[in-house]
Design an enzyme around this catalytic site. Structure first.
Site, PDB file in Angstrom:
ATOM      1  N   GLU A   1       4.356  14.888  71.026  1.00 29.03           N
ATOM      2  CA  GLU A   1       4.844  16.028  70.253  1.00 29.03           C
ATOM      3  C   GLU A   1       6.003  16.679  71.006  1.00 29.03           C
ATOM      4  OE1 GLU A   1       2.131  19.489  70.176  1.00 29.03           O
ATOM      5  OE2 GLU A   1       0.674  18.204  71.165  1.00 29.03           O
TER       6      GLU A   1
ATOM      7  N   CYS B   1      -1.841  16.918  69.593  1.00 29.85           N
ATOM      8  CA  CYS B   1      -2.516  16.207  70.696  1.00 29.85           C
ATOM      9  C   CYS B   1      -3.351  15.027  70.218  1.00 29.85           C
ATOM     10  CB  CYS B   1      -3.370  17.188  71.500  1.00 29.85           C
ATOM     11  SG  CYS B   1      -2.413  18.560  72.126  1.00 29.85           S
TER      12      CYS B   1
ATOM     13  N   HIS C   1     -10.721  16.366  74.603  1.00 33.27           N
ATOM     14  CA  HIS C   1      -9.315  16.735  74.746  1.00 33.27           C
ATOM     15  C   HIS C   1      -9.308  17.999  75.619  1.00 33.27           C
ATOM     16  CE1 HIS C   1      -5.364  18.183  74.072  1.00 33.27           C
ATOM     17  NE2 HIS C   1      -5.725  19.144  73.243  1.00 33.27           N
TER      18      HIS C   1
HETATM   19  N1  COA Z   1     -12.355  36.138  86.217  1.00 38.16           N
HETATM   20  C1  COA Z   1     -12.899  35.110  85.506  1.00 38.16           C
HETATM   21  N2  COA Z   1     -12.645  34.894  84.183  1.00 38.16           N
HETATM   22  C2  COA Z   1     -11.810  35.756  83.565  1.00 38.16           C
HETATM   23  C3  COA Z   1     -11.216  36.843  84.256  1.00 38.16           C
HETATM   24  C4  COA Z   1     -11.510  37.002  85.645  1.00 38.16           C
HETATM   25  N3  COA Z   1     -10.983  37.988  86.359  1.00 38.16           N
HETATM   26  N4  COA Z   1     -10.426  37.502  83.377  1.00 38.16           N
HETATM   27  C5  COA Z   1     -10.536  36.870  82.173  1.00 38.16           C
HETATM   28  N5  COA Z   1     -11.368  35.821  82.296  1.00 38.16           N
HETATM   29  C6  COA Z   1     -11.745  34.838  81.265  1.00 38.16           C
HETATM   30  C7  COA Z   1     -12.006  35.472  79.904  1.00 38.16           C
HETATM   31  O1  COA Z   1     -13.296  36.006  79.840  1.00 38.16           O
HETATM   32  C8  COA Z   1     -11.774  34.270  79.004  1.00 38.16           C
HETATM   33  O2  COA Z   1     -12.923  33.460  79.047  1.00 38.16           O
HETATM   34  P1  COA Z   1     -13.560  32.897  77.670  1.00 38.16           P
HETATM   35  O3  COA Z   1     -12.461  32.117  76.992  1.00 38.16           O
HETATM   36  O4  COA Z   1     -14.696  32.056  78.112  1.00 38.16           O
HETATM   37  O5  COA Z   1     -13.945  34.098  76.871  1.00 38.16           O
HETATM   38  C9  COA Z   1     -10.663  33.483  79.707  1.00 38.16           C
HETATM   39  O6  COA Z   1     -10.625  33.987  81.051  1.00 38.16           O
HETATM   40  C10 COA Z   1      -9.296  33.673  79.070  1.00 38.16           C
HETATM   41  O7  COA Z   1      -9.093  35.042  78.944  1.00 38.16           O
HETATM   42  P2  COA Z   1      -8.389  35.628  77.638  1.00 38.16           P
HETATM   43  O8  COA Z   1      -8.338  37.088  77.764  1.00 38.16           O
HETATM   44  O9  COA Z   1      -9.035  35.030  76.423  1.00 38.16           O
HETATM   45  O10 COA Z   1      -6.951  34.989  77.856  1.00 38.16           O
HETATM   46  P3  COA Z   1      -5.657  35.082  76.993  1.00 38.16           P
HETATM   47  O11 COA Z   1      -5.709  36.118  75.951  1.00 38.16           O
HETATM   48  O12 COA Z   1      -4.551  35.160  77.991  1.00 38.16           O
HETATM   49  O13 COA Z   1      -5.574  33.660  76.231  1.00 38.16           O
HETATM   50  C11 COA Z   1      -5.613  31.322  75.776  1.00 38.16           C
HETATM   51  C12 COA Z   1      -6.089  32.441  76.721  1.00 38.16           C
HETATM   52  C13 COA Z   1      -6.254  29.999  76.200  1.00 38.16           C
HETATM   53  C14 COA Z   1      -6.001  31.630  74.344  1.00 38.16           C
HETATM   54  C15 COA Z   1      -4.078  31.199  75.922  1.00 38.16           C
HETATM   55  O14 COA Z   1      -3.785  30.762  77.219  1.00 38.16           O
HETATM   56  C16 COA Z   1      -3.443  30.258  74.942  1.00 38.16           C
HETATM   57  O15 COA Z   1      -3.076  30.658  73.841  1.00 38.16           O
HETATM   58  N6  COA Z   1      -3.258  28.971  75.325  1.00 38.16           N
HETATM   59  C17 COA Z   1      -2.724  27.957  74.477  1.00 38.16           C
HETATM   60  C18 COA Z   1      -3.738  27.563  73.428  1.00 38.16           C
HETATM   61  C19 COA Z   1      -3.987  26.116  73.426  1.00 38.16           C
HETATM   62  O16 COA Z   1      -4.011  25.512  74.480  1.00 38.16           O
HETATM   63  N7  COA Z   1      -4.187  25.572  72.231  1.00 38.16           N
HETATM   64  C20 COA Z   1      -4.461  24.211  72.067  1.00 38.16           C
HETATM   65  C21 COA Z   1      -5.935  24.055  71.955  1.00 38.16           C
HETATM   66  S1  COA Z   1      -6.269  22.445  71.496  1.00 38.16           S
END
Ligand code: COA
Length: 383
Positions: free
Chosen positions: A78, A110, A232
């Site tokens: 992609e 993916c 994945h």
């Molecule tokens: N210590 C440990 N864990 C912590 C933490 C800390 N100090 N602070 C936050 N976390 C955890 C949260 O609880 C959360 O865990 P959970 O998902 O089990 O609930 C995780 O870290 C991520 O935190 P979050 O606030 O949800 O992060 P974010 O709003 O920055 O977004 C994604 C995370 C993954 C949604 C973001 O990185 C993203 O959009 N990535 C791309 C999406 C992707 O890869 N899509 C394709 C999927 S196939």
């Protein structure tokens, strides 16, 4: 006739950033990135690297001197470099592949490489004297200081599919589904992806649950049939979330064992980041190299591409799989990389080779590189 993976090659760029450094630079708790997301390092491709050069690097490792039996060349990506010409065509001369072959690109986020693997299975069933080269190659980019930044990465996994499945026998047991979902997209004008990250997580998990139900019903299967479930892995926490849906629904001991096995499948992905369509197959490689899996044991593979397509299929580990994996080279590829600063990563991120520019081969660390853009045409070279 047995059909499956005869060889696997892997490439990731030489430079990486440390995820704790990234967290500090973005004023985030390092634990959020290392535990909450589950990553340690992120590959940073050089300016002269793209889906074509990385595909060539990974494939070169698994091709023998005699390439005349390759009858199908598929690049799942992609991160395409051209809206018209397939990445696979650039590989024809870079890799000295025979013209008596079908060569093209598959795009579905993916999922692309899995579509390629399934197509290769059918091709070999019809042409047992031939081999198919299926390559997953991607640069995962969300952008500087975006929520997705921590889930970037780059690399390629190349697989030779044939009737000599020295590594993994594909069992032709598969369930799949496709729905129009707006969880992730990258319009043609944009180098970075747009994602509804949390929605994407939700759909990924729902697809896994639906497909696992379908698989059990179609094949009268149970979780105990599998030594491991491979996912994945856009980031290592993601597969763990899908796995968690099994808790309480399968025997506790089986769940605990599958969770242990999952840890072996995420070791390499943790060090590299998101490979998009290669992520599942890097997980497979990590699992085969790092786990205690034995010949004859069954694996269940979950492929997911946003947009969205999911597929769940099984495979059996081959007798001498360990002898047919370049385990030491792959470990060295990961160990011999160079850490760069966040400031340098940001500079590289915003640079690109422009029309009329040439690359100095002395700067190139790998074998294959984008050497020039001339009249808007990308020209590649081998060192
Ligand atoms: N210590 C440990 N864990 C912590 C933490 C800390 N100090 N602070 C936050 N976390 C955890 C949260 O609880 C959360 O865990 P959970 O998902 O089990 O609930 C995780 O870290 C991520 O935190 P979050 O606030 O949800 O992060 P974010 O709003 O920055 O977004 C994604 C995370 C993954 C949604 C973001 O990185 C993203 O959009 N990535 C791309 C999406 C992707 O890869 N899509 C394709 C999927 S196939």
């Amino acid at each position: 006739m047995d059909i499956g993976i005869e060889k696997i090659g892997f490439y990731t760029p030489k430079n990486y950033i440390d995820i704790v450094e990234l967290a500090k630079a973005r004023n985030q708790e390092p634990d959020k990135f290392t535990i909450g997301i589950g990553q340690s390092k992120q590959a940073v491709p050089a300016e002269y690297e793209d889906a074509v050069t990385m595909a060539a690097e990974a494939a070169e490792q698994i091709l023998s001197d005699n390439r005349t039996d390759i009858g199908l060349v598929i690049v799942g990506t992609e991160s395409s470099v051209d809206e018209s010409k397939a990445s696979a065509l650039f590989l024809m001369d870079l890799l000295n592949l025979p013209e008596d072959a079908r060569a093209f690109e598959i795009k579905e986020a993916c999922y692309g490489a899995t579509a390629g693997v399934q197509m290769a299975y059918n091709f070999i069933a019809n042409n047992p004297d031939k081999k198919a080269l299926v390559i997953a190659s991607d640069i995962a980019r969300y952008g500087i200081n975006t929520p997705g930044e921590v889930t970037q990465g780059a690399g390629a996994v190349a697989m030779l599919i044939s009737n000599q499945p020295e590594i993994l026998k594909l069992e032709n047991k598969s369930v799949y589904m496709s729905c129009n979902v707006g969880d992730f997209w990258r319009p043609t004008f944009s180098k970075t992806a747009f994602a509804r990250g949390k929605f994407s997580n939700q759909i990924y998990i729902e697809f896994f649950q639906t497909l696992w139900e379908k698989y059990q019903a179609k094949y009268q299967a149970t979780a105990e049939d599998f030594k491991a479930m491979l996912f994945h892995i856009p980031y290592t926490k993601m597969g763990a979330k899908a796995m968690r849906t099994l808790e309480g629904n399968i025997p506790d001991a089986t769940y605990a064992e599958l969770k242990n096995q999952y840890q072996e499948s995420i070791k390499f992905g943790r060090e590299v980041g998101n490979l998009y369509t290669g992520s599942l197959y890097l997980g497979l490689l990590s699992y085969l190299i790092n786990s205690d899996v034995k010949a004859g044991e069954e694996l269940l593979l979950f492929s997911y591409g946003s947009g969205a397509v999911g597929e769940l299929y099984s495979a059996k580990v081959a007798k001498n799989f360990k002898d047919n994996l370049n385990s030491e080279e792959i470990k060295q590829t990961l160990e011999q990389r160079q850490q760069i600063s966040i400031a340098d990563y940001e500079k590289i991120f915003s640079k690109s080779i422009k029309n009329g520019e040439k690359v100095d081969p002395a700067e190139v660390t790998g074998k294959f590189y984008l050497s020039e853009i001339k009249e808007n045409e990308r020209l590649y070279s081998k060192k």
